[in-house]
Design a protein around this motif. Structure first.
Motif, short mmCIF file in Angstrom:
data_model
loop_
_atom_site.label_atom_id
_atom_site.label_comp_id
_atom_site.label_asym_id
_atom_site.label_seq_id
_atom_site.Cartn_x
_atom_site.Cartn_y
_atom_site.Cartn_z
N THR A 12 6.25 22.05 57.88
CA THR A 12 5.10 21.45 57.20
C THR A 12 5.47 20.10 56.60
O THR A 12 4.73 19.12 56.74
CB THR A 12 4.56 22.41 56.11
OG1 THR A 12 4.21 23.64 56.74
CG2 THR A 12 3.35 21.81 55.41
N ARG A 13 6.62 20.03 55.93
CA ARG A 13 7.06 18.76 55.33
C ARG A 13 7.35 17.73 56.42
O ARG A 13 6.97 16.58 56.31
CB ARG A 13 8.28 18.96 54.43
CG ARG A 13 7.94 19.67 53.13
CD ARG A 13 9.12 19.70 52.19
NE ARG A 13 9.28 18.46 51.46
CZ ARG A 13 8.55 18.05 50.43
NH1 ARG A 13 7.56 18.79 50.01
NH2 ARG A 13 8.81 16.93 49.82
N PHE A 14 8.06 18.16 57.48
CA PHE A 14 8.37 17.22 58.54
C PHE A 14 7.08 16.70 59.17
O PHE A 14 6.95 15.49 59.41
CB PHE A 14 9.26 17.84 59.62
CG PHE A 14 9.64 16.83 60.66
CD1 PHE A 14 10.73 15.99 60.45
CD2 PHE A 14 8.89 16.66 61.82
CE1 PHE A 14 11.06 15.01 61.39
CE2 PHE A 14 9.21 15.70 62.76
CZ PHE A 14 10.30 14.87 62.55
N ASP A 15 6.14 17.60 59.44
CA ASP A 15 4.87 17.17 60.04
C ASP A 15 4.14 16.18 59.13
O ASP A 15 3.50 15.24 59.60
CB ASP A 15 3.98 18.38 60.33
CG ASP A 15 4.52 19.24 61.46
OD1 ASP A 15 5.42 18.78 62.20
OD2 ASP A 15 4.05 20.39 61.59
N ARG A 16 4.24 16.38 57.81
CA ARG A 16 3.62 15.45 56.85
C ARG A 16 4.25 14.06 56.97
O ARG A 16 3.55 13.05 56.99
CB ARG A 16 3.81 16.01 55.44
CG ARG A 16 3.20 15.19 54.35
CD ARG A 16 3.32 15.95 53.01
NE ARG A 16 3.12 15.04 51.92
CZ ARG A 16 4.02 14.75 50.99
NH1 ARG A 16 5.20 15.34 51.01
NH2 ARG A 16 3.76 13.89 50.05
N TYR A 17 5.58 14.01 57.07
CA TYR A 17 6.26 12.72 57.22
C TYR A 17 5.94 12.08 58.57
O TYR A 17 5.72 10.89 58.67
CB TYR A 17 7.78 12.86 57.05
CG TYR A 17 8.19 13.40 55.71
CD1 TYR A 17 7.49 13.06 54.55
CD2 TYR A 17 9.27 14.26 55.59
CE1 TYR A 17 7.87 13.56 53.31
CE2 TYR A 17 9.65 14.75 54.36
CZ TYR A 17 8.95 14.41 53.22
OH TYR A 17 9.32 14.91 52.01
N ASP A 18 5.92 12.90 59.61
CA ASP A 18 5.63 12.40 60.95
C ASP A 18 4.22 11.81 61.00
O ASP A 18 4.02 10.70 61.52
CB ASP A 18 5.80 13.52 61.97
CG ASP A 18 5.80 13.04 63.41
OD1 ASP A 18 5.98 11.83 63.66
OD2 ASP A 18 5.61 13.90 64.29
N ALA A 19 3.25 12.52 60.42
CA ALA A 19 1.86 12.05 60.44
C ALA A 19 1.65 10.85 59.52
O ALA A 19 0.94 9.91 59.88
CB ALA A 19 0.91 13.19 60.04
N GLY A 20 2.28 10.86 58.35
CA GLY A 20 2.03 9.81 57.36
C GLY A 20 2.91 8.59 57.50
O GLY A 20 2.52 7.49 57.07
N LEU A 21 4.09 8.76 58.08
CA LEU A 21 5.03 7.65 58.21
C LEU A 21 5.29 7.27 59.66
O LEU A 21 5.45 6.09 59.97
CB LEU A 21 6.37 7.99 57.53
CG LEU A 21 6.32 8.31 56.05
CD1 LEU A 21 7.67 8.80 55.56
CD2 LEU A 21 5.86 7.09 55.25
N GLY A 22 5.41 8.25 60.51
CA GLY A 22 5.73 8.01 61.91
C GLY A 22 7.23 8.05 62.17
O GLY A 22 8.04 7.89 61.26
N ARG A 23 7.57 8.26 63.41
CA ARG A 23 8.99 8.38 63.81
C ARG A 23 9.78 7.10 63.58
O ARG A 23 10.95 7.18 63.18
CB ARG A 23 9.10 8.82 65.27
CG ARG A 23 8.46 10.18 65.58
CD ARG A 23 9.21 11.33 64.95
NE ARG A 23 8.51 12.58 65.14
CZ ARG A 23 8.98 13.60 65.85
NH1 ARG A 23 10.15 13.54 66.44
NH2 ARG A 23 8.27 14.70 65.95
N PRO A 24 9.21 5.91 63.79
CA PRO A 24 10.00 4.70 63.52
C PRO A 24 10.42 4.60 62.05
O PRO A 24 11.55 4.20 61.76
CB PRO A 24 9.06 3.55 63.91
CG PRO A 24 8.15 4.14 64.93
CD PRO A 24 7.93 5.56 64.47
#
Length: 176
Positions: free
Chosen positions: A136-148
């Motif tokens: 859940t936390r990783f998905d939040r960072y991925d959605a809000g920040l992106g992989r770059p």
């Protein structure tokens, strides 16, 4: 008190390999940043660190305030007084709110909100805690920040881990 152990590289007495890195530093940074006086004793290493450091210094995906959160948090994590003193000033100058700087200095997770800046603060805390987080936390960072941005934060934390450890090992005192 331990003496300053840093052996600065004199550009006039540098080896050819050291001079190549010094020239690239001049092009990219206009100077020899302090940590490079450690790494230049191993010019191949210094060359790689120059590429990473110049990139981090001019991050294309992090704002200056976001970079400073990652840098200051890393310095505090490693208890690196020289880096903490320098980057506390840089963080405030870059617009990091004083409450966030104080929380970082007190080794607390900053309450920085739910916007991108807040996500960066949270992600840096999780990275420094070992990076093992739930989906859940990783998905939040991925959605809000992106992989770059995630990749950039990892490299910034790693690069400033080396700087923090190096400055402390070489007993550099904070600048006033």
């Amino acid at each position: 008190m331990t003496k300053n152990r840093l052996e600065r590289i004199d550009p006039e007495k540098a080896t050819d390999d050291q001079k190549k890195v010094i020239a690239r530093l001049g092009e990219g940074r206009g100077r020899i940043p302090t940590p490079f006086n450690i790494w230049l004793h191993n010019p191949n290493l210094a060359g790689g660190m120059e590429i990473i450091g110049t990139h981090v210094d001019r991050s294309p995906v992090l704002s200056e305030a976001e970079s400073e959160v990652a840098i200051l948090s890393t310095a505090v994590f490693w208890n690196a007084p020289y880096v903490i003193a320098n980057h506390r000033r840089h963080a405030l100058k870059a617009g990091v709110p004083e409450a966030v700087v104080t929380a970082i200095l007190e080794k607390r997770r900053p309450e920085a909100g739910d916007d991108r800046f807040g996500l960066v603060c949270d992600a840096v805390c999780d990275i420094l805690a070992g990076g093992a987080i739930d989906d859940t936390r990783f998905d939040r960072y991925d959605a809000g920040l992106g992989r770059p941005v995630i990749a950039e934060l990892l490299v910034t934390v790693g690069y400033f881990t080396s700087i923090s450890l190096g400055m402390t090992l070489h007993a550099l005192e904070p600048k006033d």
